[in-house]
Each structure stands twice: as structure tokens, then as C-alpha cells.
Scaffold this motif. Structure first.
Motif, short mmCIF file in Angstrom:
data_model
loop_
_atom_site.label_atom_id
_atom_site.label_comp_id
_atom_site.label_asym_id
_atom_site.label_seq_id
_atom_site.Cartn_x
_atom_site.Cartn_y
_atom_site.Cartn_z
N PHE A 100 0.83 -1.20 0.00
CA PHE A 100 0.00 0.00 0.00
C PHE A 100 0.86 1.25 0.00
CE2 PHE A 100 -2.29 -3.48 1.81
CZ PHE A 100 -3.59 -3.33 1.37
N ALA A 105 0.55 3.79 1.95
CA ALA A 105 0.85 4.25 3.31
C ALA A 105 1.54 3.15 4.12
CB ALA A 105 -0.42 4.70 3.99
N TYR A 106 2.34 2.31 3.49
CA TYR A 106 3.09 1.22 4.13
C TYR A 106 2.17 0.17 4.76
CZ TYR A 106 6.30 5.23 4.13
OH TYR A 106 6.99 6.33 3.79
N ALA A 107 1.29 0.64 5.70
CA ALA A 107 0.33 -0.26 6.34
C ALA A 107 0.99 -1.42 7.07
CB ALA A 107 -0.69 -0.79 5.33
N LEU A 108 2.17 -1.18 7.64
CA LEU A 108 2.76 -2.20 8.50
C LEU A 108 1.98 -2.21 9.82
CD1 LEU A 108 6.58 -1.60 7.99
CD2 LEU A 108 5.14 -3.35 6.96
N PHE A 109 1.89 -3.37 10.45
CA PHE A 109 1.15 -3.45 11.70
C PHE A 109 2.03 -2.86 12.81
CE2 PHE A 109 -0.23 -7.35 9.29
CZ PHE A 109 -1.33 -6.73 8.75
N PRO A 110 1.60 -1.74 13.43
CA PRO A 110 2.48 -1.03 14.36
C PRO A 110 2.83 -1.85 15.60
CG PRO A 110 0.53 0.29 13.84
CD PRO A 110 0.30 -1.07 13.27
N TYR A 169 8.02 1.79 13.62
CA TYR A 169 8.31 3.21 13.84
C TYR A 169 9.82 3.49 13.93
CZ TYR A 169 9.10 2.26 18.84
OH TYR A 169 9.58 1.79 20.01
N LEU A 228 11.91 2.44 11.74
CA LEU A 228 12.47 2.36 10.39
C LEU A 228 12.17 3.63 9.60
CD1 LEU A 228 11.27 -1.22 9.37
CD2 LEU A 228 13.37 -0.59 10.54
N SER A 229 13.00 3.90 8.60
CA SER A 229 12.72 5.01 7.70
C SER A 229 11.60 4.60 6.74
CB SER A 229 13.98 5.36 6.91
OG SER A 229 14.24 4.34 5.98
N GLY A 230 11.07 5.57 6.02
CA GLY A 230 9.99 5.29 5.07
C GLY A 230 10.39 4.23 4.05
N GLN A 283 10.55 0.85 5.66
CA GLN A 283 9.19 0.34 5.94
C GLN A 283 8.55 -0.22 4.68
OE1 GLN A 283 6.42 2.35 8.54
NE2 GLN A 283 7.94 3.86 9.05
N ARG A 312 6.67 -8.51 3.28
CA ARG A 312 5.47 -9.08 3.89
C ARG A 312 4.50 -9.56 2.82
NH1 ARG A 312 1.46 -5.22 7.25
NH2 ARG A 312 1.24 -4.37 5.16
#
Lengths: 263, 353
Positions: free
Chosen positions: B83, B85-90, B134, B136-138, B141, B148
Motif C-alpha cells: 500500500f 501508506a506502508y500499512a505495517l502493523f504497528p 516506527y 524504520l525510515s519510510g 518500511q 510481507r
């Protein structure tokens, strides 16, 4: 210090004094049980009363049940409204504000009419039934706070994209709520939970009219026939409430950090 | 092209009274890197979301590897997606994020660990598995998001403007990395972007979209060199539009601000004013072998871009841009200087529509 800051501090001090002076006076009074000297006799007397432990224990239990039911109702509701039915949001806001507008007295009379022992659902016919009714009433009472806490928590994470990211990797709706959404709004849920707890511990009207041995009616009962113990109890319940608030503040520091760096 | 792997047939999506995707059809082979390119609101993201299963098509079908997935839920489609907006699970570490799909699929912990390590190695982030998003850099990520998406070995990879939140330098390096990984794994990939340079640089084929329909579908060089419409020509790459007057359609001659030119592509029935287009890079300063049209003008603007100098030349009413290499031994031309430019008449396109 410039004039503006001086005024700001002055107003702050006045506001703080309005809350703190009565509290200090109550505390001071609670220490005066023994004649001529300060002591914690009133506190000892409170803790020695078996009804204190019984009513407090009962309220804690009801409080925990209220939190569990509240979370089970509010979290999925907020999640689905934000994700699938955003047009329902104003309606949700309105519904969750109702408990602040409708007096607890009206609420409990309504419950008693609806669920009395000769009704279709005779909850007041047994102690367990009344406990269930009391829990339900507290869930309603705490709804404005629980809803706002959870809603704020979900606002800080992009639940739409996180849901889609989990979905495309094969996760079911239930797995998404349990493994992704809940852990990310845990701090928000806990702050809602502590607010709920604080409300339940001090609540009098509903518990009293449903005739349950809760902490609120006990506090009022003591207040009518003792002198120093009510002051001690007020301080104790104040400490419990503020302890809950402090926990919210403390837990806020462990909130998941969601804002990514863009470098 | 390899055998057909993804087929989108007559795909339509209507929101209320607005049709955002209008009967789009295309087919691609296994292992192809496809870009859906177009401006905001052209329907490219909606198509991707329909392929992913996040939107239900109003009409049409989507077939992947022979299976009609149109009515399947997103979690039944076996696709991977990255995505914007990265959408990694925080709440999960990098390792747990990458292993999420594997865990859902029920892969044992030991195999999961091996796969996560492989993925981290693939994206060059070995040793990062215990970090949280959080930290990691953009760019990091987005690489984790890529790992993933591909960890569960999906049938197809969907990329929804994955580079647009990153800064320019990282965007270029990450897109090259994405392409290298895609080629390495041979995974069919659909990439949505509004950035024509991105699409041109990494795609096997590009679907140029406008207002819910396909304007052109082809390899990057086809899209760039032979744009099928005025929209494609102007959206993809830089383009000079030149107003000319037809002097003799049979002889295919026109005048450009009073200067004669022969345009082989001129239709026999053309008359009056026409618009000719050409890319900046086909224009040359001075004469060049094979250039049969010479135009005189004045330099209106000089933009120094490092290795390249971009000149804007006024021919009278018309203004054209051209790029010339920066020669360290000579002084760049100055504004206001007279200049002669040349081009090959066959490079001039007459745009219809």
C-alpha cells in the motif's frame, strides 16, 4: 515574568484551589477522629468494617464485568461503523451521549419496569439476574466514555488500510480484530476501562434502587450515621479514582507509535 | 508473451451515478510487470482494488491463473499487496509483520523463521527482525511491506502507488529494487502509479488510463514513441505542440510560423490549421544528419539541469522545448540569442482527438 503569565498562573491557582482546598479540608477532618491529635483511626475503622471489603469487592467484580461487556460491545461496533458504515457515525455519537443526558434515576426506573419479576425477562427476580441488570446499566452509563476512548484509539491508526493489508494476507475478520486492531488500540481500551471502573466504584443511584450491596450505597450509608469515616472513605475513593486516572496517563506512554518517518 | 495469467474482462465500477471504471478489458502473461498509469481519478486504483477484492465490480470478471476470482473475498485470492501508506502493523516487529501471512496460513514456527530470514535478506534488512515499524525510515518500511506481501508466495503482487510517499532519491532506488526482486521471483505484478517516469522505467507493459477507460496499452517504448491519442502523448513524457497551417495536403507541406516544412504523416484531407507534436529529444540545435526541416528562432529560456540543458525556443507564435547535452568546453547558449534548430519531418505526429 510578563503580565500575561502572571494572570495565567493566578487563574490556574484559583482553579486548583477550588478543587484542592475542600479535598485538604476533608483529609484534615478525616484525621481528627482521636481527640486532640491527628491519627488514621478513621481509616483503620473503615478498613476494619467487613462491609467495606464486601461492598468494595462486589463493586470491583461488577466493574470488571462492565469493562468486559463494554469492550465486547463497543470495540466491534466502533470498528464496523468506522470501516463499513461511516454514515452511522453521527447516530452513534448521539446514542452514546444519551446516558449523559438521561438521569440515572430515569434509566433505573425504566429498567425496573422492563425487567421486573412479572415481566417477560424477569431479571430482578434473582440476585444473579439483578447483577446482570446492574452490569448492563453500568455498561450504558460508561458508554460515552468507553465509546470515545475506543473511537480516539481507532482514529490514531489507519484501520481501513491495516484491515485490507491483513485481509489480503488471508486473515479473517475475527483474526484481524484480535491480532491487529485490539493490540493497537489496547491503551485506548484500557483508558476507557479505567474510566468505567472509576464510574462503577462510586455509583450510587442504580445500585441503591436495584438494592445491590455495592460500594456507592455503602459510602452513602456510612455518611448518614458516622462522622469521620465518611471523610476517610471520600479520600479513599478519591485515591482509587485518581489512581485509575494516573494509570490511563501512564499507559498512554506505551501507545503504539504509528506515525512513520518519511526519510 | 507467456500464456495468459491475468484476464480482466469488461470490468465496470459505478459509485452512485458516477462510473469510474468503464468496461475495461486486458490480459497479461505470467511474470509480467504491468503498470496502470493515469492521472488522479482515472480509475486505476479502483481496478487494482477490484483485483484485490476490496471493491466489488458492478460488471465484468477477473480471472487469475484460470480461476475466476471476481466474487472471492480478499483473503481467498492468494494475492500480495503493498500500500501507499506502508500499512505495517504497528504492534508487530519487522519479523512478525513479514511472518503474518505465513502464520495465518498455518506455517510452523521454524519454517516461518527461515522464510522471514530469507525475505529480510532479499530486501537487504537482515538483522532488523526485532525492530518495530516506527524505528524504520519510510524506504525501509516500504521494503518490509514488500517482503510481507511476497513472503506467503502469492500468485500475483499488487502495488498501489508504493513509492509516492518517499523522497525522490529513495523512490528511484526502491523502484529498481522492486523490479529486480520481481524479475528474480518471476511474480506477475500490477503496479499503480501516476508517475509516467516510474511506469516507463520498470514496466513490461503499461495500461494508460483516462476517465475510466484505457487510452493505450503497450510496451513503454510503444507508449512513448507512438502515443495513440493526444492524451497519451501529453501525459507520458514531455511533448511539444506546434500550431501549423496546411499549405498543400497532397504534397504534405505546412508552414510553421511562416517557415515551410514537409510532414509525411499529414492526412490527405487535412486543411487549415493543424496541431503537430514532437518530443523534445528529436529536436537538434543546428543541422543534424537525417533532419530535413530547419527552423529559425530565438532562445526564450535556458534551464541548466546538470548533464542536460533545456532550451525553450520561440519560433514566433510557437514555443518548443529541446534538450541538449551539457558540453563542459562551451558556454551554454544565452537568452535572446538567435538559434537554428532542426528535426526530421517523419518525427512530427499529427494528433487526432
Amino acid at each position: 515574568m510578563n503580565n500575561n503569565r502572571l494572570w495565567a498562573w493566578l487563574i490556574f491557582a484559583l482553579g486548583a484551589a477550588y478543587f484542592i482546598v475542600p479535598l485538604l479540608a476533608t483529609f484534615e477532618f478525616s484525621l481528627r477522629m482521636r481527640r486532640g491529635e491527628y491519627s488514621f483511626d478513621a481509616y483503620a475503622s473503615v478498613f476494619a468494617d467487613p462491609r467495606f471489603a464486601a461492598s468494595f469487592g462486589y463493586s470491583v467484580l461488577i466493574g470488571l464485568c462492565t469493562i468486559v461487556v463494554g469492550v465486547l460491545v463497543v470495540v466491534p461496533a466502533v470498528y464496523f461503523v468506522r470501516l463499513r458504515m461511516p454514515w452511522l457515525k453521527p447516530f452513534m455519537e448521539f446514542i452514546t451521549l444519551l446516558p449523559l443526558v438521561i438521569p440515572a434515576l430515569v434509566l433505573v426506573y425504566g429498567y425496573i419496569r422492563l425487567y421486573n419479576s412479572s415481566s417477560l425477562i424477569p431479571l430482578t427476580g434473582s440476585a444473579l439476574g439483578t447483577d446482570i441488570l446492574l452490569t448492563g446499566a453500568y455498561v450504558t452509563l460508561a458508554l460515552p466514555y468507553m465509546y470515545r476512548a475506543v473511537d480516539n484509539g481507532m482514529r490514531t491508526i489507519d484501520i481501513g488500510t491495516l484491515t485490507e493489508a491483513a485481509q489480503i494476507m488471508g486473515a479473517s475478520q475475527w483474526q484481524i480484530i484480535v491480532q491487529i486492531i485490539l493490540p493497537n488500540i489496547l491503551v485506548a481500551i484500557l483508558s476507557g476501562a479505567f474510566l468505567t471502573f472509576a464510574i462503577v466504584i462510586g455509583e450510587f443511584t442504580i445500585a441503591s434502587l436495584l438494592n445491590r450491596p455495592a460500594f456507592g450505597p455503602y459510602l452513602v450509608g456510612i455518611g448518614t450515621n458516622r462522622a469521620y469515616e465518611p471523610a476517610a472513605l471520600a479520600i479513599i475513593s478519591f485515591i482509587i479514582t485518581w489512581g485509575a486516572m494516573g494509570m490511563i496517563n501512564l499507559l498512554g506512554r506505551f501507545a503504539p507509535r504509528t506515525s512513520p518517518r518519511t526519510d | 508473451m507467456a500464456s495468459e495469467f491475468l484476464r480482466v474482462q469488461n470490468l465496470t465500477k459505478t459509485f452512485g451515478t458516477t462510473t469510474v471504471v468503464k468496461g475495461v478489458s486486458f490480459a497479461f502473461g505470467k511474470g509480467e510487470f504491468i503498470s496502470l498509469l493515469g492521472p488522479s481519478g482515472c480509475g486505476k486504483t479502483t481496478i487494482l482494488r477490484m483485483i484485490a477484492g476490496f471493491e466489488n465490480p458492478s460488471a465484468g470478471s477477473i480471472v487469475v491463473d484460470g480461476q475466476d476470482i471476481t466474487s472471492l473475498k480478499p483473503n481467498q485470492r492468494q494475492l500480495g499487496m503493498v500500500f501507499q501508506a506502508y500499512a505495517l502493523f504497528p504492534n508487530l516487529t519487522v519479523g512478525d509483520n513479514i511472518g503474518f501471512g505465513l502464520k495465518i496460513a498455518g506455517l510452523p514456527a521454524e519454517q516461518r523463521r527461515v522464510r522471514i530470514a530469507d525475505m529480510l535478506k532479499l530486501i537487504g534488512l537482515s538483522g532488523y527482525e526485532k525492530r518495530y515499524p516506527y524505528e524504520l525510515s519510510g524506504g525501509q518500511q516500504q521494503r518490509v511491506a514488500l517482503a510481507r506481501a511476497i513472503a506467503p508466495s502469492p500468485r500475483m503482487l499488487l502495488l498501489d502507488e508504493p513509492l509516492s510517499a518517499l523522497d525522490a532519491k529513495i523512490r528511484v532506488s526502491l523502484r529498481e529494487e522492486i523490479r529486480a526482486i520481481q524479475l528474480d521471483l518471476g511474480i506477475t505484478t500490477v503496479f499503480v502509479t501516476h508517475d509516467q517516469e516510474e511506469a516507463l522505467s520498470i514496466s513490461d507493459r503499461i495500461v494508460v488510463m483516462n476517465a475510466g477507460s484505457i487510452e493505450q496499452l503497450g510496451a513503454p517504448h510503444e507508449i512513448y514513441n507512438k502515443p495513440a491519442s493526444r492524451f497519451v502523448a501529453s501525459f507520458v513524457g514531455q511533448l511539444n505542440n506546434i500550431d501549423a497551417i496546411v499549405t498543400d495536403a497532397a504534397a504534405k507541406t505546412v508552414t510553421i510560423d511562416g517557415q515551410a516544412a514537409r510532414v509525411p504523416a499529414l492526412p490527405a484531407d487535412a486543411k487549415g490549421p493543424v496541431t503537430l507534436t514532437l518530443r523534445p529529444e528529436v529536436l537538434a540545435v543546428g543541422a543534424r544528419d537525417g533532419n530535413d526541416i530547419t527552423l529559425a528562432g530565438t532562445i526564450a529560456d535556458v534551464t541548466f539541469l546538470g548533464s542536460v540543458i533545456r532550451l525553450r525556443v520561440s519560433l514566433g507564435r510557437n514555443m518548443v522545448s529541446l534538450d541538449t547535452f551539457n558540453d563542459q568546453r562551451t558556454v551554454p547558449p544565452a537568452r535572446g540569442e538567435p538559434i537554428t534548430i532542426s528535426l526530421a519531418g517523419k518525427d512530427l505526429l499529427v494528433l487526432q482527438g
